[in-house]
Design a protein around this motif. Structure first.
Motif, short mmCIF file in Angstrom:
data_model
loop_
_atom_site.label_atom_id
_atom_site.label_comp_id
_atom_site.label_asym_id
_atom_site.label_seq_id
_atom_site.Cartn_x
_atom_site.Cartn_y
_atom_site.Cartn_z
N LEU A 10 15.50 -19.53 40.61
CA LEU A 10 15.57 -18.10 40.30
C LEU A 10 14.21 -17.49 40.01
O LEU A 10 14.01 -16.29 40.19
N LEU A 11 13.29 -18.30 39.53
CA LEU A 11 11.92 -17.84 39.25
C LEU A 11 10.91 -18.78 39.90
O LEU A 11 10.10 -19.41 39.23
N PRO A 12 10.95 -18.89 41.21
CA PRO A 12 10.08 -19.85 41.89
C PRO A 12 8.61 -19.44 41.80
O PRO A 12 8.28 -18.25 41.72
N SER A 13 7.74 -20.43 41.82
CA SER A 13 6.31 -20.16 41.69
C SER A 13 5.78 -19.33 42.85
O SER A 13 4.77 -18.63 42.72
N SER A 14 6.46 -19.39 43.99
CA SER A 14 5.99 -18.65 45.17
C SER A 14 6.48 -17.22 45.21
O SER A 14 6.11 -16.46 46.11
N TRP A 15 7.28 -16.81 44.21
CA TRP A 15 7.92 -15.49 44.28
C TRP A 15 7.16 -14.50 43.42
O TRP A 15 7.28 -14.45 42.21
N ASN A 16 6.33 -13.67 44.06
CA ASN A 16 5.45 -12.75 43.33
C ASN A 16 6.17 -11.73 42.46
O ASN A 16 5.66 -11.36 41.40
N PRO A 17 7.34 -11.20 42.88
CA PRO A 17 8.00 -10.22 42.01
C PRO A 17 8.31 -10.72 40.61
O PRO A 17 8.63 -9.93 39.72
N ALA A 18 8.25 -12.04 40.40
CA ALA A 18 8.50 -12.57 39.05
C ALA A 18 7.54 -11.95 38.05
O ALA A 18 7.86 -11.77 36.87
N LEU A 19 6.33 -11.61 38.49
CA LEU A 19 5.34 -11.00 37.59
C LEU A 19 5.82 -9.64 37.10
O LEU A 19 5.49 -9.22 35.99
N LEU A 20 6.60 -8.95 37.93
CA LEU A 20 7.07 -7.62 37.56
C LEU A 20 8.39 -7.68 36.81
O LEU A 20 8.74 -6.77 36.07
N THR A 21 9.14 -8.77 36.99
CA THR A 21 10.46 -8.89 36.40
C THR A 21 10.40 -9.25 34.93
O THR A 21 11.19 -8.77 34.12
N LEU A 22 9.46 -10.09 34.56
CA LEU A 22 9.45 -10.69 33.23
C LEU A 22 8.77 -9.79 32.21
O LEU A 22 7.71 -9.22 32.49
N PRO A 23 9.33 -9.69 31.02
CA PRO A 23 8.67 -8.94 29.94
C PRO A 23 7.50 -9.73 29.38
O PRO A 23 7.32 -10.92 29.70
N GLN A 24 6.69 -9.11 28.56
CA GLN A 24 5.55 -9.80 27.96
C GLN A 24 6.00 -10.88 27.00
O GLN A 24 5.35 -11.91 26.86
N ASN A 25 7.09 -10.64 26.32
CA ASN A 25 7.68 -11.68 25.47
C ASN A 25 9.18 -11.44 25.40
O ASN A 25 9.64 -10.32 25.53
N ILE A 26 9.90 -12.51 25.19
CA ILE A 26 11.36 -12.42 25.15
C ILE A 26 11.88 -13.55 24.28
O ILE A 26 11.48 -14.70 24.42
N ASP A 27 12.74 -13.20 23.34
CA ASP A 27 13.34 -14.20 22.47
C ASP A 27 14.70 -14.63 23.03
O ASP A 27 15.34 -13.89 23.77
N GLY A 28 15.12 -15.83 22.65
CA GLY A 28 16.45 -16.28 23.02
C GLY A 28 16.62 -16.50 24.51
O GLY A 28 17.72 -16.29 25.05
N LEU A 29 15.55 -16.92 25.19
CA LEU A 29 15.63 -17.23 26.62
C LEU A 29 15.42 -18.72 26.80
O LEU A 29 14.44 -19.28 26.32
N MET A 30 16.34 -19.38 27.48
CA MET A 30 16.23 -20.81 27.75
C MET A 30 16.15 -21.03 29.25
O MET A 30 17.04 -20.59 30.00
N LEU A 31 15.11 -21.69 29.69
CA LEU A 31 14.93 -22.04 31.10
C LEU A 31 15.19 -23.53 31.28
O LEU A 31 14.57 -24.35 30.61
N ILE A 32 16.10 -23.88 32.18
CA ILE A 32 16.44 -25.27 32.44
C ILE A 32 15.99 -25.62 33.86
O ILE A 32 16.34 -24.92 34.82
N THR A 33 15.22 -26.69 34.00
CA THR A 33 14.72 -27.06 35.32
C THR A 33 14.33 -28.53 35.35
O THR A 33 13.97 -29.11 34.33
N VAL A 34 14.43 -29.11 36.53
CA VAL A 34 13.91 -30.46 36.74
C VAL A 34 12.56 -30.41 37.43
O VAL A 34 11.94 -31.45 37.66
N HIS A 35 12.10 -29.21 37.76
CA HIS A 35 10.81 -29.04 38.43
C HIS A 35 10.01 -27.94 37.76
O HIS A 35 9.85 -26.84 38.31
#
Length: 294
Positions: free
Chosen positions: A92-117
């Motif tokens: 959902l937030l791949p390193s190759s996906w530039n719009p991620a820079l625009l999607t994410l706030p500067q800080n966010i509480d209560g966010l859990m990211l689960i990944t094997v990579h």
């Protein structure tokens, strides 16, 4: 609601179908709609699982790019959901996906990211992380990898051997990682049977019949294709992966079926070079657990 906290789980692969005390929105035949997600979460004491199986793999980051700001806006109005859990974050937030820079706030509480990579997650997303919980072999390398991506000086790390049920944890504000044991949950995640049998696993979770010298590159993105390719692949390639333990490893790590992995692991260890018998035994083990076409 868990401990007075409401959650919203973003579930790209349908792994939370029987999670307790939550409404599931979406399945393999129907994609969730943003308006439906927000309407359900507006209700007090409502937990939600957003199943993305009905959305094409390549379209999921764009859906998440719309969903996350909407969840943040809902939080600003209601304070809920308290936890946003993003499974398979590298999809959902791949390193190759530039719009991620625009999607994410500067800080966010209560966010859990689960990944094997973690190395495949957008650096902008990793930079928000203030605590890491890691399992498996060489957990200290996951922390080192994270620090390398975000440009953070890693703590002093020593090689770790974790027992089943143990977690290696590190908080960025602290210098010393530590181990702890997790309590066994009351809810067992159910494998999404149709996904693994007929769906399309990502390239990182597919099985590749390559052989000892890498002459082949036959991708099996589900169990149906795996059994079909297994029937036709040459004996040398089949035995190479059998002796490497690649089949049981794939069932354990990608298909997430420990029972199947253990049975196939036994077949790998006792096959004695028999190609036809090992093929038939592994195919039978799969068919006993999953419905495959005749």
């Amino acid at each position: 609601m868990y401990c007075g906290r409401e959650f919203c789980i973003i579930d790209p692969e349908g792994d939370y179908e029987n999670f307790a005390d939550a409404v599931i929105l979406g399945d393999g035949d129907r994609s969730p709609r943003l308006t439906e997600v927000l309407k359900l979460l507006e209700r007090l004491d409502q937990n939600l699982i957003v199943n993305l199986l009905g959305i094409a793999l390549g379209d999921r980051p764009a859906f998440f790019a719309e969903l996350l700001p909407a969840l943040q806006e809902l939080r600003s109005q209601t304070g809920r959901p308290h936890w946003i859990v993003v499974d398979e974050a590298h999809h959902l937030l791949p390193s190759s996906w530039n719009p991620a820079l625009l999607t994410l706030p500067q800080n966010i509480d209560g966010l859990m990211l689960i990944t094997v990579h973690p190395e495949q997650v957008a650096p902008a997303a990793l930079s928000l992380v203030d605590a890491i919980l890691t399992v498996g072999n060489l957990p200290e390398q996951n922390i080192e990898q994270f620090c390398k991506v975000v440009g953070y000086c890693p703590p002093q790390l020593t090689p770790q051997t974790l027992e089943p049920g143990e977690v290696y944890a590190w908080f960025r504000e602290d210098t010393e990682p530590f181990c702890f044991r997790i309590a066994r949950g009351n809810t067992e995640r159910r494998r999404h049977v149709r996904k693994y049998a007929q769906g399309e696993l990502g390239q990182d979770k597919s099985f590749y019949f390559r052989g000892a010298e890498g002459k082949l590159n036959l991708r099996a993105q589900n169990l149906i294709l795996f059994t079909q390719i297994a029937d036709g692949v040459d004996d040398e390639t089949w035995l190479y992966h059998l002796h490497q333990g690649d089949y049981s490893r794939w069932f354990r790590e990608a298909i997430k079926d420990e029972s199947l992995a253990e049975e196939v692991e036994n077949i790998e260890q006792t096959a004695n070079g028999s190609t036809s018998e090992s093929r038939a035994a592994i195919k039978t083990a799969i068919e006993q657990r999953y419905t495959l076409p005749a």
